[in-house]
Every structure is written in structure tokens, then in C-alpha cells.
Write a protein that holds these residues in place. Structure first.
Motif, mmCIF file in Angstrom:
data_model
loop_
_atom_site.group_PDB
_atom_site.id
_atom_site.type_symbol
_atom_site.label_atom_id
_atom_site.label_comp_id
_atom_site.label_asym_id
_atom_site.label_seq_id
_atom_site.Cartn_x
_atom_site.Cartn_y
_atom_site.Cartn_z
ATOM 1 N N TRP A 1 0.977 -1.119 0.168
ATOM 2 C CA TRP A 1 0.033 -0.110 -0.023
ATOM 3 C C TRP A 1 0.892 1.413 0.047
ATOM 4 N N GLY A 2 2.275 1.102 0.160
ATOM 5 C CA GLY A 2 3.003 2.315 -0.040
ATOM 6 C C GLY A 2 2.773 3.155 1.268
ATOM 7 N N VAL A 3 2.750 2.764 2.443
ATOM 8 C CA VAL A 3 2.684 3.446 3.848
ATOM 9 C C VAL A 3 3.369 2.884 4.677
ATOM 10 N N THR A 4 3.610 3.477 5.765
ATOM 11 C CA THR A 4 4.207 2.998 7.126
ATOM 12 C C THR A 4 3.426 3.125 8.242
ATOM 13 N N GLY A 5 3.696 2.552 9.349
ATOM 14 C CA GLY A 5 2.864 2.774 10.613
ATOM 15 C C GLY A 5 1.658 1.864 10.861
ATOM 16 N N LEU A 6 1.365 1.062 9.881
ATOM 17 C CA LEU A 6 -0.047 0.435 10.093
ATOM 18 C C LEU A 6 -0.112 -0.149 11.636
ATOM 19 N N PRO A 7 -1.140 -0.344 12.118
ATOM 20 C CA PRO A 7 -1.458 -0.597 13.436
ATOM 21 C C PRO A 7 -0.865 -2.065 13.510
ATOM 22 N N ASP A 8 -0.332 -2.480 14.786
ATOM 23 C CA ASP A 8 0.319 -3.830 15.092
ATOM 24 C C ASP A 8 -0.602 -4.586 16.170
ATOM 25 N N LYS A 9 -1.573 -3.957 16.663
ATOM 26 C CA LYS A 9 -2.422 -4.468 17.653
ATOM 27 C C LYS A 9 -3.796 -4.739 17.202
ATOM 28 N N ASN A 10 -4.382 -5.719 17.745
ATOM 29 C CA ASN A 10 -5.708 -6.011 17.496
ATOM 30 C C ASN A 10 -6.844 -4.988 17.803
ATOM 31 N N GLY A 11 -7.850 -4.895 16.873
ATOM 32 C CA GLY A 11 -8.882 -3.746 17.253
ATOM 33 C C GLY A 11 -9.930 -4.557 18.288
ATOM 34 N N LEU A 12 -10.884 -3.869 18.123
ATOM 35 C CA LEU A 12 -12.314 -4.289 18.925
ATOM 36 C C LEU A 12 -12.966 -5.212 18.121
ATOM 37 N N THR A 13 -13.519 -6.007 18.874
ATOM 38 C CA THR A 13 -14.703 -7.021 18.166
ATOM 39 C C THR A 13 -15.839 -6.396 18.175
ATOM 40 N N VAL A 14 -16.838 -6.667 17.115
ATOM 41 C CA VAL A 14 -18.296 -6.029 17.018
ATOM 42 C C VAL A 14 -18.788 -5.845 18.294
ATOM 43 N N THR A 15 -18.642 -7.125 19.002
ATOM 44 C CA THR A 15 -19.599 -7.225 20.373
ATOM 45 C C THR A 15 -19.120 -6.002 21.568
ATOM 46 N N GLU A 16 -17.758 -5.785 21.336
ATOM 47 C CA GLU A 16 -17.030 -4.710 22.465
ATOM 48 C C GLU A 16 -17.271 -3.411 21.770
ATOM 49 N N MET A 17 -17.834 -3.108 20.447
ATOM 50 C CA MET A 17 -17.671 -1.793 20.109
ATOM 51 C C MET A 17 -19.171 -1.267 20.265
ATOM 52 N N VAL A 18 -20.205 -1.875 20.377
ATOM 53 C CA VAL A 18 -21.720 -1.288 20.717
ATOM 54 C C VAL A 18 -21.552 -0.870 22.270
ATOM 55 N N PRO A 19 -21.141 -1.493 23.177
ATOM 56 C CA PRO A 19 -21.189 -1.051 24.565
ATOM 57 C C PRO A 19 -20.401 0.084 24.575
ATOM 58 N N LYS A 20 -19.084 0.231 23.799
ATOM 59 C CA LYS A 20 -18.323 1.269 23.948
ATOM 60 C C LYS A 20 -19.135 2.487 23.318
ATOM 61 N N ALA A 21 -20.106 2.436 22.446
ATOM 62 C CA ALA A 21 -20.791 3.548 21.769
ATOM 63 C C ALA A 21 -21.554 4.039 22.963
ATOM 64 N N HIS A 22 -22.056 3.381 23.932
ATOM 65 C CA HIS A 22 -23.069 3.753 25.154
ATOM 66 C C HIS A 22 -22.358 4.642 26.063
ATOM 67 N N SER A 23 -21.084 4.117 26.261
ATOM 68 C CA SER A 23 -20.156 5.008 27.121
ATOM 69 C C SER A 23 -19.514 6.220 26.646
ATOM 70 N N GLY A 24 -19.473 6.243 25.110
ATOM 71 C CA GLY A 24 -19.094 7.544 24.497
ATOM 72 C C GLY A 24 -17.691 7.268 24.054
ATOM 73 N N GLU A 25 -16.975 6.052 24.391
ATOM 74 C CA GLU A 25 -15.706 5.987 23.839
ATOM 75 C C GLU A 25 -15.694 5.696 22.397
#
Length: 318
Positions: A5-29
């Protein structure tokens, strides 16, 4: 990926699962969600709470082929082509990579998913352009070793199972014919973890949810199909004869099924398939959504909710 992709610095850690995203919408994160081809406002657990989470978002985008329950809440909806309206590939559960070809033209202003994605990326400062779906697949194969030997020409007539590391390789219809990836296999001793919610005097039955043959997932496509709806038109609660007698319930009557999170009304089905102490419901039907009852407690490793076990009560509907 950075080289491709001709870039540097792509994240090397796992993101959130779908089931973790929705509660974080409630908390404002999480302030915004972009959902492609999913309908969480039928498929997520504890739907009443999930809906509150979505109302906490500042911005919701849904990209789908129909105006789903989730799309109806969106600030922006991108209508896209279905499988019969586009060219590309599908990789199915048996790992077979197959060609699909456009058979009909999509209605109105629908567009291919990848074209929408490219335009958004370009407007956000990363120019992204492909001539066609073949070029996208060639990029996938170039950065994915298990796809490296698969080409559009090779799967013109019959699909190929990944892993297929070279163009001389015939694919791998069956995995682990000689040994597992880790020699003879890896085994772990684990402790039993009880469910987050148990039955009690108020909620004396366990609910487990699942599927029926004639509907799929949230019914986005199958419930628009007349023949399938003739065979599975509405939701039901499956219960054993012993439990039906114990709670004074009769086959075919309307009942109210409630958990600590919500309640719905559905038809009762006394069945030999039901297990004593447990009732079963499909989750395809938005108007009697089983996931209004289910528990959003997550497995600590997989982050999958406890769809298969929550405490409920079943009584005659008023």
C-alpha cells in the motif's frame, strides 16, 4: 501490507470485536460506526440496550442491499449491489474461492461495495482506484500467501480451496490430511465457567437461540422470499411437553416470554425435540426478536455473547 500500500505505521495490535464496539458507543468511547452488510439491531444480544447504544452515537453509516432495521437508524445509507448484480469472488466456509458474475443490473443508484469504499478513501485523503474486481483480487493474492496461487482464470469454471500457495498447486479441499499445523495438535486443560445468568424461581427456564432451515440470520433476504415465508412465517417458542404441562401452557397458544432484559410475544410449540428445563427460539424475526431476551455477557476469550443460555419465564399472553 505496508509495502503493497506504500505506507508505514500500520497498527500492529488487534482492534475491537463487534461485540465490544456497541457497549463502547453507549459509554461514548466510540462516536461513529460504519456498518457493511450487518444488521445488529436484530442480531445483537440484549437488543433494548443495543438500541440505546446506537442512539448514543454521533454518526452512523450503513452500507447494505436493503433498508434493514439498523439502516433505518442510520444518518447515511449507501445502497449497494447484491451477489447477482456484481462481479467478484466469494470464499465460502469450506474455503472454496469461487467466481461470481453479474447476471442482472441493480436497481436505482446502487453501486458495488468496493467502489463506495474507494470513493470514501479518496475523499478522506488516500487515493484508491481499481479498474475492476479482478485487480482487487490480484492484490489480495499478492499479500495473502494462502491465496497466492489462485487467479481469476484458474477459477473461471470451478473454485479452488485455499491454501493454494502457487499457481501449480491444486488447492487444499481437506486440511490436516497428514498432521495438524502444530504437529499432533495442541490441547489445553480448562476450567468450567458457569453461565453469567442462572435460572431461579422468577425465571425458571433456560433459553437457547438458533436457526431454522428456511430463514437466514436476521432475514434481510430470506424474509423477502415468498416460498420461504410460507414454510417459516413467524417466530415460535419450542418447549417440552413436561414443561408445558408444568407451567399450564398449550401447544399453539400465544405466550409471553420474558427475561431480565425484555419480553416478547410468540406462539408456543410443544416439541419432542425440546429439552426439559430449556426452551428454544430462532432469532430471525425482528417483530418478535429473541435477542431482546439474550444476555450480552461475553466469553472472556472469544468475546462471543451468551446467545445460547439466559434465564426466562414463559406465561400465557394476556
Amino acid at each position: 501490507m505496508e509495502k503493497a500500500w506504500g505506507v508505514t505505521g500500520l497498527p500492529d495490535k488487534n482492534g475491537l470485536t463487534v461485540t465490544e464496539m456497541v457497549p463502547k458507543a453507549h459509554s461514548g468511547e466510540i462516536k461513529a460506526l460504519y456498518i457493511i452488510g450487518e444488521n445488529p439491531l436484530v442480531s445483537d444480544p440484549d437488543l433494548n440496550h443495543a438500541e440505546k447504544c446506537f442512539h448514543h452515537l454521533d454518526f452512523l453509516v450503513v452500507q447494505d442491499i436493503f433498508m434493514t432495521e439498523t439502516a433505518q437508524m442510520a444518518d447515511v445509507v449507501f445502497p449497494t449491489t447484491c451477489f447477482a448484480e456484481k462481479d467478484g469472488t466469494f470464499s465460502n466456509t469450506e474455503r472454496r474461492v469461487q467466481r461470481i458474475r453479474k447476471a442482472v443490473t441493480g436497481p436505482g443508484s446502487v453501486r458495488d461495495d468496493w467502489k463506495v469504499t474507494c470513493d470514501i478513501a479518496t475523499r478522506m485523503g488516500y487515493p484508491m482506484h481499481y479498474p475492476d474486481s479482478r485487480a482487487i483480487f490480484e492484490e489480495i493474492a499478492s499479500v495473502t500467501p494462502s491465496y497466492a496461487g489462485i487467479t481469476y482464470d484458474r477459477i473461471a469454471d470451478v473454485g479452488i480451496h485455499w491454501p493454494c500457495p502457487t499457481v501449480q498447486h491444486q488447492g487444499t479441499p481437506v486440511l490436516h490430511t497428514q498432521q495438524f499445523t502444530h504437529g499432533k495438535g495442541v490441547f489445553h486443560a480448562i476450567d468450567f465457567i458457569p453461565p453469567a445468568e442462572k435460572t431461579d424461581d422468577e425465571y425458571p427456564l433456560y433459553l437457547t437461540t438458533g436457526r431454522v432451515l428456511y430463514q437466514y440470520h436476521t432475514g434481510t433476504m430470506t424474509r423477502k422470499t415468498e416460498g420461504l415465508n410460507e414454510r417459516a412465517p413467524a417466530n415460535f417458542v419450542e418447549i417440552s411437553a413436561g414443561d408445558a404441562e408444568k407451567f399450564g401452557l398449550a401447544d399453539g397458544e400465544m405466550v409471553k416470554i420474558a427475561s431480565r432484559r425484555g419480553e416478547i410475544v410468540s406462539k408456543l410449540s410443544v416439541s419432542e425435540k425440546a429439552v426439559s428445563g430449556t426452551v428454544f427460539m430462532p432469532f430471525h424475526f425482528a417483530e418478535a426478536a429473541a435477542n431482546k431476551l439474550t444476555n450480552a455477557a461475553l466469553d472472556p476469550v472469544s468475546k462471543i455473547p451468551e446467545y445460547k443460555v439466559c434465564a426466562v419465564k414463559v406465561v400465557k399472553a394476556a
